[in-house]
Design a protein around this motif. Structure first.
Motif, PDB file in Angstrom:
ATOM      1  N   LEU A 123      11.763  13.756  12.977  1.00 30.16           N
ATOM      2  CA  LEU A 123      12.727  13.690  11.891  1.00 30.16           C
ATOM      3  C   LEU A 123      11.977  13.673  10.565  1.00 30.16           C
ATOM      4  O   LEU A 123      10.857  13.150  10.483  1.00 30.16           O
ATOM      5  N   GLN A 124      12.599  14.229   9.535  1.00 31.90           N
ATOM      6  CA  GLN A 124      11.963  14.224   8.219  1.00 31.90           C
ATOM      7  C   GLN A 124      13.051  14.199   7.160  1.00 31.90           C
ATOM      8  O   GLN A 124      14.026  14.960   7.243  1.00 31.90           O
ATOM      9  N   PHE A 125      12.894  13.297   6.178  1.00 30.50           N
ATOM     10  CA  PHE A 125      13.911  13.206   5.135  1.00 30.50           C
ATOM     11  C   PHE A 125      13.267  12.692   3.846  1.00 30.50           C
ATOM     12  O   PHE A 125      12.232  12.004   3.872  1.00 30.50           O
ATOM     13  N   PRO A 126      13.865  13.031   2.694  1.00 29.27           N
ATOM     14  CA  PRO A 126      13.321  12.602   1.395  1.00 29.27           C
ATOM     15  C   PRO A 126      13.586  11.120   1.156  1.00 29.27           C
ATOM     16  O   PRO A 126      14.644  10.594   1.505  1.00 29.27           O
ATOM     17  N   VAL A 127      12.607  10.460   0.554  1.00 30.18           N
ATOM     18  CA  VAL A 127      12.729   9.027   0.277  1.00 30.18           C
ATOM     19  C   VAL A 127      12.016   8.683  -1.021  1.00 30.18           C
ATOM     20  O   VAL A 127      11.212   9.469  -1.547  1.00 30.18           O
ATOM     21  N   ARG A 128      12.319   7.491  -1.502  1.00 32.08           N
ATOM     22  CA  ARG A 128      11.538   6.791  -2.515  1.00 32.08           C
ATOM     23  C   ARG A 128      11.444   5.345  -2.068  1.00 32.08           C
ATOM     24  O   ARG A 128      12.311   4.850  -1.357  1.00 32.08           O
ATOM     25  N   LEU A 129      10.401   4.656  -2.522  1.00 36.62           N
ATOM     26  CA  LEU A 129      10.219   3.256  -2.133  1.00 36.62           C
ATOM     27  C   LEU A 129      10.033   2.399  -3.371  1.00 36.62           C
ATOM     28  O   LEU A 129       9.129   2.653  -4.188  1.00 36.62           O
ATOM     29  N   GLY A 130      10.872   1.377  -3.513  1.00 35.53           N
ATOM     30  CA  GLY A 130      10.751   0.456  -4.622  1.00 35.53           C
ATOM     31  C   GLY A 130       9.655  -0.565  -4.389  1.00 35.53           C
ATOM     32  O   GLY A 130       9.071  -0.659  -3.302  1.00 35.53           O
ATOM     33  N   LYS A 155       0.830  -1.210   0.000  1.00 40.27           N
ATOM     34  CA  LYS A 155       0.000   0.000   0.000  1.00 40.27           C
ATOM     35  C   LYS A 155       0.865   1.260   0.000  1.00 40.27           C
ATOM     36  O   LYS A 155       0.566   2.235  -0.701  1.00 40.27           O
ATOM     37  N   VAL A 156       1.945   1.250   0.778  1.00 37.86           N
ATOM     38  CA  VAL A 156       2.848   2.404   0.791  1.00 37.86           C
ATOM     39  C   VAL A 156       3.469   2.604  -0.581  1.00 37.86           C
ATOM     40  O   VAL A 156       3.583   3.742  -1.076  1.00 37.86           O
ATOM     41  N   HIS A 157       3.866   1.498  -1.217  1.00 40.17           N
ATOM     42  CA  HIS A 157       4.443   1.599  -2.566  1.00 40.17           C
ATOM     43  C   HIS A 157       3.415   2.146  -3.558  1.00 40.17           C
ATOM     44  O   HIS A 157       3.766   2.955  -4.436  1.00 40.17           O
ATOM     45  N   LEU A 158       2.169   1.735  -3.449  1.00 39.51           N
ATOM     46  CA  LEU A 158       1.134   2.242  -4.346  1.00 39.51           C
ATOM     47  C   LEU A 158       0.902   3.736  -4.132  1.00 39.51           C
ATOM     48  O   LEU A 158       0.658   4.484  -5.084  1.00 39.51           O
ATOM     49  N   ILE A 159       0.953   4.184  -2.881  1.00 41.21           N
ATOM     50  CA  ILE A 159       0.744   5.610  -2.591  1.00 41.21           C
ATOM     51  C   ILE A 159       1.896   6.449  -3.141  1.00 41.21           C
ATOM     52  O   ILE A 159       1.685   7.480  -3.791  1.00 41.21           O
ATOM     53  N   LEU A 160       3.132   6.005  -2.911  1.00 37.24           N
ATOM     54  CA  LEU A 160       4.293   6.792  -3.336  1.00 37.24           C
ATOM     55  C   LEU A 160       4.572   6.636  -4.823  1.00 37.24           C
ATOM     56  O   LEU A 160       4.948   7.597  -5.495  1.00 37.24           O
ATOM     57  N   GLY A 161       4.393   5.404  -5.334  1.00 36.47           N
ATOM     58  CA  GLY A 161       4.720   5.170  -6.730  1.00 36.47           C
ATOM     59  C   GLY A 161       6.168   5.502  -7.004  1.00 36.47           C
ATOM     60  O   GLY A 161       7.079   5.127  -6.259  1.00 36.47           O
ATOM     61  N   ARG A 207       7.181   8.628  -7.168  1.00 33.05           N
ATOM     62  CA  ARG A 207       7.280  10.047  -6.801  1.00 33.05           C
ATOM     63  C   ARG A 207       8.309  10.266  -5.691  1.00 33.05           C
ATOM     64  O   ARG A 207       8.479   9.421  -4.807  1.00 33.05           O
ATOM     65  N   ASP A 208       8.944  11.416  -5.735  1.00 31.65           N
ATOM     66  CA  ASP A 208       9.766  11.842  -4.614  1.00 31.65           C
ATOM     67  C   ASP A 208       8.843  12.197  -3.462  1.00 31.65           C
ATOM     68  O   ASP A 208       7.833  12.897  -3.641  1.00 31.65           O
ATOM     69  N   SER A 209       9.176  11.710  -2.280  1.00 31.72           N
ATOM     70  CA  SER A 209       8.302  11.917  -1.133  1.00 31.72           C
ATOM     71  C   SER A 209       9.128  12.209   0.106  1.00 31.72           C
ATOM     72  O   SER A 209      10.367  12.151   0.092  1.00 31.72           O
ATOM     73  N   HIS A 210       8.422  12.533   1.179  1.00 24.55           N
ATOM     74  CA  HIS A 210       9.055  12.760   2.465  1.00 24.55           C
ATOM     75  C   HIS A 210       8.560  11.696   3.445  1.00 24.55           C
ATOM     76  O   HIS A 210       7.369  11.345   3.447  1.00 24.55           O
ATOM     77  N   LEU A 211       9.474  11.210   4.255  1.00 23.81           N
ATOM     78  CA  LEU A 211       9.138  10.308   5.346  1.00 23.81           C
ATOM     79  C   LEU A 211       9.367  11.048   6.658  1.00 23.81           C
ATOM     80  O   LEU A 211      10.468  11.548   6.911  1.00 23.81           O
ATOM     81  N   ALA A 212       8.328  11.159   7.471  1.00 28.23           N
ATOM     82  CA  ALA A 212       8.416  11.798   8.773  1.00 28.23           C
ATOM     83  C   ALA A 212       8.398  10.729   9.852  1.00 28.23           C
ATOM     84  O   ALA A 212       7.583   9.805   9.802  1.00 28.23           O
TER      85      ALA A 212
END
Length: 415
Positions: A296-303, A270-276, A278-283
């Motif tokens: 904490l907050q940093f940029p992420v992508r999820l395969g 589900k997380v992968h479907l939401i992010l696809g 796209r560049d995103s932030h993980l808090a």
């Protein structure tokens, strides 16, 4: 010899029971049948199913008792018949004279006739018993279906009584449920669902809660949204009281588990479907047992699953999560569980050595899905299995609460 009153009553009861089962409840001829309502109330259906189930069990118990009584009577008659055929055995009272013909021929014939009748009646009772057993099995299945439907209705019951009515131009908020809902169809298909909580925020929603979303190429599912001044964040993990066991296998972490109103893991897919892509932030929000908090907050992508749901991080963040070698483009940390080892340690399985599933760079930098401790264990080896973030409170301090949230970058969300 005649049957005793007990046997006669048993036979009459059996006949009455057979008649009750064969009757189908035809309407009375004197009065025209009244039109029945199309739907019965829930209480009526529940009471009816319970009554039918009790009736089936009562009939079954009655047939079993009747069979026992007839079996005992048959054995008594058989014993009497054997005694009557013995030489010199009296078939009647010694005070009543009986001729040799009646003693030698009439008594055995009568007994055989009674036994034949009892065997025929026993066959009817056996058939009746089979019908009652089939009916009881059917009623039990219906009762299980009703209980299942009742539990589903309970999940859909709204929990926010008196909540303000949504404005006509705003998307209607869904009621909260106690478990994660996958394929739900309680929203009109004409109305397009938001892709994520950020898109819901852009449409005007400002209150946090549970909402239906539908990422591109996915079926709708339920998420917990937190609305802030920075936009809408989708909550993907929450730890707060140890009510949910996070030491789960790969398939559980892929699909998700727990209660979205309490402790839960949304699910890697589900997380992968939401992010696809796209560049995103993980808090990441952390809290210790002294009331201190850290964000904490940093940029992420999820395969996707083909990459073991690798978390693509920038170099500074990757170093904090245990990366030993960092390229200019960052590092991909695959997700690992006790039954699928993908961590960067070649000599051990971090998920087995510690607890839960996580993006283990090594076994010593972070694990927010570890074992929940209500107090700090004395043994150092035990503390390693807890929830920790090494760069804040250290590896051997089990945290009290954590929350993880995701949000696409504003540029990606606007596109």
């Amino acid at each position: 010899m005649r049957c005793t009153p007990t046997a006669r009553a048993a036979l009459v009861l059996c006949a009455a029971t057979a008649g009750l089962l064969s009757a189908q409840g035809s309407p009375a001829r004197a009065e025209p049948p009244q039109p029945l309502p199309r739907f019965a109330s829930w209480d009526e259906v529940n009471v009816l199913a319970h009554g039918l189930l009790q009736l089936g069990r009562g009939l079954r118990e009655h047939v079993e008792r009747t069979r026992g009584q007839l079996g005992a009577l048959e054995r008594r008659l058989g014993a009497c018949g054997a005694a009557c055929e013995e030489p010199g055995a009296p078939a009647t009272s010694p005070h009543v004279p009986v001729s040799p013909v009646s003693r030698g021929e009439a008594a055995p014939d009568t007994l055989r006739h009674l036994q034949t009748q009892l065997q025929a009646q026993n066959s009817r009772i056996e058939l009746l018993f089979q019908k009652v057993a089939q009916q009881q099995q059917h009623l039990e299945k219906q009762n299980l279906r009703i209980q299942n439907l009742q539990s589903q209705v309970g999940l859909l019951a709204p929990t926010q009584v008196g909540h303000r009515m949504a404005k006509p131009a705003r998307r209607k908020r869904l009621p909260k449920v106690s478990q994660l809902v996958g394929h739900t169809h309680n929203i009109s298909h004409v109305q397009r669902l938001p892709r994520d909580c950020q898109e819901l925020f852009e449409e005007g929603e400002r209150q946090s809660g549970l909402f239906q979303i539908q990422p591109q190429g996915s079926l709708p599912f339920l998420v917990s949204c937190r609305m802030t001044a920075d936009g809408g964040w989708t909550v993907i993990q929450r730890r707060q009281d140890g009510s949910v066991d996070f030491n789960q296998p790969w398939e559980a972490y892929k699909a998700g588990f727990g209660d979205p109103q309490g402790e839960f893991w949304l699910g890697l897919e589900k997380v992968h479907l939401i992010l696809g892509d796209r560049d995103s932030h993980l808090a990441v929000k952390l809290q210790d047992w002294e009331g201190n908090a850290e964000s904490l907050q940093f940029p992420v992508r999820l395969g996707g699953e083909d990459t073991a749901y690798s978390l693509q991080l920038t170099a500074p963040v990757a170093s904090k999560l245990g990366a030993t070698t960092v390229t200019p483009s960052g590092l991909s940390l695959p997700f690992s569980t006790w039954d699928q080892d993908h961590d960067l340690r070649g000599d051990k399985n971090c998920a087995k050595s510690l607890s839960g599933g996580w993006w283990f760079g090594s076994c010593s930098h972070s694990n927010l899905n570890g074992q929940y401790f209500h107090s700090i264990p004395r043994q150092r080896q035990q503390r390693k299995k807890g929830i920790f973030w090494k760069t804040w409170r250290g590896r051997y301090y089990p945290l009290q609460a954590t929350t993880m949230l995701i949000q696409p970058t504003m540029a990606e969300a606007a596109s």
